[in-house]
Design an enzyme around this catalytic site. Structure first.
Site, PDB file in Angstrom:
ATOM      1  CG  ASN A   1      -1.701   0.903   1.657  1.00  0.00           C
ATOM      2  OD1 ASN A   1      -1.852   1.947   0.270  1.00  0.00           O
ATOM      3  ND2 ASN A   1      -2.316   1.978   2.934  1.00  0.00           N
TER       4      ASN A   1
ATOM      5  CE  LYS B   1      -0.112   3.220   4.769  1.00  0.00           C
ATOM      6  NZ  LYS B   1      -0.559   3.667   6.018  1.00  0.00           N
TER       7      LYS B   1
ATOM      8  CG  HIS C   1      -6.249   2.016   5.208  1.00  0.00           C
ATOM      9  ND1 HIS C   1      -5.599   3.028   5.821  1.00  0.00           N
ATOM     10  CD2 HIS C   1      -4.821   1.461   4.337  1.00  0.00           C
ATOM     11  CE1 HIS C   1      -4.363   3.345   6.191  1.00  0.00           C
ATOM     12  NE2 HIS C   1      -4.344   1.430   5.294  1.00  0.00           N
TER      13      HIS C   1
ATOM     14  CD  GLU D   1      -3.274   5.631   6.498  1.00  0.00           C
ATOM     15  OE1 GLU D   1      -3.416   5.433   5.107  1.00  0.00           O
ATOM     16  OE2 GLU D   1      -1.763   4.954   6.912  1.00  0.00           O
TER      17      GLU D   1
ATOM     18  CD  GLU E   1      -4.209  -2.251   7.545  1.00  0.00           C
ATOM     19  OE1 GLU E   1      -2.561  -2.404   6.882  1.00  0.00           O
ATOM     20  OE2 GLU E   1      -4.765  -0.937   6.889  1.00  0.00           O
TER      21      GLU E   1
ATOM     22  N   GLY F   1       2.204   2.331  10.738  1.00  0.00           N
ATOM     23  CA  GLY F   1       2.927   3.592  10.733  1.00  0.00           C
ATOM     24  C   GLY F   1       3.526   3.543  12.040  1.00  0.00           C
TER      25      GLY F   1
ATOM     26  CB  SER G   1       3.799  -1.308  12.147  1.00  0.00           C
ATOM     27  OG  SER G   1       4.754  -0.287  12.388  1.00  0.00           O
TER      28      SER G   1
HETATM   29  P1  PGA Z   1       2.859   0.844   7.342  1.00  0.00           P
HETATM   30  O1  PGA Z   1       1.010   0.448   6.841  1.00  0.00           O
HETATM   31  O2  PGA Z   1       3.131  -0.614   6.762  1.00  0.00           O
HETATM   32  O3  PGA Z   1       3.651   1.752   7.120  1.00  0.00           O
HETATM   33  O4  PGA Z   1       2.340   0.448   9.200  1.00  0.00           O
HETATM   34  C1  PGA Z   1       0.344  -0.145   6.943  1.00  0.00           C
HETATM   35  C2  PGA Z   1      -0.643   0.151   5.679  1.00  0.00           C
HETATM   36  O5  PGA Z   1      -1.740   0.980   6.601  1.00  0.00           O
HETATM   37  O6  PGA Z   1      -1.680  -0.978   5.100  1.00  0.00           O
END
Ligand code: PGA
Length: 260
Positions: free
Chosen positions: A9, A11, A95, A97, A167, A173, A214
């Site tokens: 992903n 982003k 997601h 976000e 998630e 993140g 992460s």
């Molecule tokens: P991350 O993000 O691996 O940077 O924690 C995962 C995601 O948001 O899909």
């Protein structure tokens, strides 16, 4: 046996030239790896070009969002048809976000999941609790609502192809993933909820549930080895060729052990 799925992903990272550079080199780095489905969810501005560059590779393409209508007066939106046109196979839906910064509700997410399936795209439905929700002991309640609303009114036949991604919002993140007990507990729970929802053991067994938050080459072996984990949705660690290709390699070795 469920096939392991490793999804990048990206982003809102990578300009077109950065995305091209990655996709030109990456297939060489994972040449010879088999049995793992590898997907890159790039930004809309890169998808058309990447669909040409990935054509003769094993890399599949995904989008990070879409609108639920086929077309219409929805300025700034991208439709499922437009994604299909670019040979996109997967689309991330809901997601955290998008839920947090763009006001996506379970109702909107449900429309998108349904539209993706109607248009032969595979939705990766994301669910996850915040740290506050976990602390208050509401993790399962929140996940139950997100999954049941997300899948509402979708018939079993269509549902069999969907992918779910757990998630935990607090792990995204942050460099601190959920621990293996937390991950396995939630994944087993989600499979149970799906079993109840579909009244089908077989369907619940076959649906792939990814972990995201992460995930990196440091913790991937441990997480991917868990019984109910079928792959990863990876943000930060998917942006560099080295770490993303290590993740695919780790996934392959874990899959081989699981197959034994
Ligand atoms: P991350 O993000 O691996 O940077 O924690 C995962 C995601 O948001 O899909």
């Amino acid at each position: 046996m469920r096939q392991t799925l490793i999804v990048a992903n990206w982003k809102m990272y990578k300009t077109l030239s950065e995305a091209e550079e990655f996709v030109e080199r990456f297939p060489g780095e994972i040449a010879g790896i088999s049995g793992i489905e590898t997907v890159i969810c790039a930004s809309f501005t890169s998808l058309a070009r990447l669909s040409v560059l990935t054509e003769k590779t094993t890399i599949l393409l995904g989008a990070q969002n879409m609108h639920w209508q086929k077309e219409g007066a929805f300025t700034g939106e991208i439709s499922p048809l437009m994604l299909r046109d670019l040979c996109v196979k997967y689309v991330i839906i809901g997601h955290s976000e998008r839920r947090q910064y763009f006001g996506e509700t379970d109702e909107i997410i449900n429309k998108k999941v349904s539209a993706a399936l109607k248009n032969h795209l595979i939705p990766i439905l994301c669910v996850g609790e915040t740290w506050d929700e976990r602390k208050q002991g509401r993790t399962f309640l929140v996940l139950n609502q997100q999954i049941l609303f997300g899948l509402q009114s979708i018939d079993n036949e269509k549902l069999s192809s969907i992918v779910v991604a757990y998630e935990p919002v607090w792990a995204i993140g942050t460099g601190k993933s959920a621990n293996k007990e937390q991950v396995q507990e939630v994944h087993a729970y989600l499979r149970d909820v799906i079993k109840e929802f579909t009244s089908s053991n077989e369907m619940a067994f076959n649906i792939r549930i990814l972990y995201g938050g992460s995930m990196s080459p440091k913790n991937a072996q441990e997480i991917l080895s868990l019984k109910d984990v079928d792959g990863g949705l990876i943000g930060g660690a998917s942006l560099k060729i080295d770490s993303f290709s290590s993740l695919v390699q780790i996934a392959e070795s874990v899959q081989k052990v699981k197959e034994q």
